[in-house]
Design an enzyme around this catalytic site. Structure first.
Site, PDB file in Angstrom:
ATOM      1  N   ALA A 181       0.806  -1.210   0.000  1.00 29.83           N
ATOM      2  CA  ALA A 181       0.000   0.000   0.000  1.00 29.83           C
ATOM      3  C   ALA A 181       0.850   1.277   0.000  1.00 29.83           C
ATOM      4  CB  ALA A 181      -0.951  -0.021   1.193  1.00 29.83           C
ATOM      5  N   HIS A 182       0.175   2.372   0.076  1.00 24.70           N
ATOM      6  CA  HIS A 182       0.770   3.704   0.003  1.00 24.70           C
ATOM      7  C   HIS A 182       1.859   3.921   1.062  1.00 24.70           C
ATOM      8  CE1 HIS A 182      -1.206   5.231   3.691  1.00 24.70           C
ATOM      9  NE2 HIS A 182      -2.180   4.395   3.339  1.00 24.70           N
ATOM     10  N   ASP A 183       2.882   4.620   0.676  1.00 22.60           N
ATOM     11  CA  ASP A 183       3.941   5.092   1.583  1.00 22.60           C
ATOM     12  C   ASP A 183       4.750   3.978   2.237  1.00 22.60           C
ATOM     13  OD1 ASP A 183       3.344   7.997   1.390  1.00 22.60           O
ATOM     14  OD2 ASP A 183       1.445   7.389   2.305  1.00 22.60           O
ATOM     15  N   CYS A 184       4.646   2.772   1.723  1.00 26.45           N
ATOM     16  CA  CYS A 184       5.512   1.694   2.234  1.00 26.45           C
ATOM     17  C   CYS A 184       6.930   1.874   1.689  1.00 26.45           C
ATOM     18  CB  CYS A 184       4.976   0.323   1.823  1.00 26.45           C
ATOM     19  SG  CYS A 184       3.507  -0.178   2.739  1.00 26.45           S
TER      20      CYS A 184
END
Length: 228
Positions: free
Chosen positions: A149-152
């Site tokens: 997911a986002h910002d990993c």
């Protein structure tokens, strides 16, 4: 002698195209993603195995490592479909020293959202998703129906098995293996959830807190595996 002559003819045929692509690993995962390489018309794709048991596999030529490196070609490209991150790192580093070029394999049904960064050598399978502003390291495996997911922030040589859900703002170190169906809870901007280098997350595990480096966790909630 006849078999040797036939093999030499085949090796000569492989050299006819300027680029020879070697997929290191002829196991199940390699066989599943070889089709992603066959769409490139400018190169000849082969399996590369350390101990080939047959000359052909699903219609594709199988070469030993020695034969692959000895084959004549203007350029050699490669990828590594061995799930063990440590073995994958060893093979990739050897290939890079031989000046082979990493070749990404990405399914048409993979979804890559805005602002992502993915380093060389990724394998992105069917129905996989890379979220917005995710940053991913070298020779990454994202198997079928898996989501980062986002910002990993994902390190190098990380394996994400089928149907994994890695929620937002998770930091994963190098050489991590995440088993099928695992779920990793989201972190926050000020405190990302962290999976340490070399950790192993078991199948179906639900990770709700940080995982120390080189630790195997399993269960719901995930906890370190203890030996009797």
């Amino acid at each position: 002698m006849v078999k040797q002559d036939k093999r030499q003819i085949e090796m000569n045929d492989l050299a006819d195209r300027q680029t020879l692509f070697g997929l290191f690993g002829a196991g199940g995962f390699g066989r599943e993603v070889m089709c992603l390489a066959n769409g490139a018309n400018d190169m000849n794709a082969v399996f590369v195995d350390d101990e080939p048991q047959q000359d052909k596999l699903n219609g594709q030529t199988v070469l030993s490592e020695a034969d692959f490196w000895a084959a004549s070609a203007m350029q050699k490209r490669f990828n590594v479909t061995i799930a063990d991150p440590t073995i994958r790192k060893r093979i990739a580093e050897d290939a890079l020293l031989r000046e082979a070029v990493p070749h990404e394999l990405c399914a048409q049904t993979a979804t890559l959202l805005d602002g992502h960064e993915i380093a060389e050598g990724a394998v992105l399978c069917h129905n996989s998703i890379v979220g917005t502003n995710a940053k991913i390291g070298r020779f990454f495996h994202l198997n079928m129906n898996a989501y980062v997911a986002h910002d990993c922030i994902i390190g190098n040589y990380v394996t994400v098995s089928p149907a994994v859900c890695c929620c937002g703002r998770v930091t994963v170190g190098d050489l991590v293996f995440i088993g099928a169906g695992a779920v990793i809870r989201n972190g926050t901007a000020s405190k990302p959830l962290t999976v340490g280098e070399g950790a192993v997350i078991g199948m179906g595990a639900v990770v709700t807190s940080d995982v120390p480096p080189y630790t195997t966790v399993f269960g719901n909630p995930a906890a370190p595996v203890t030996r009797a």
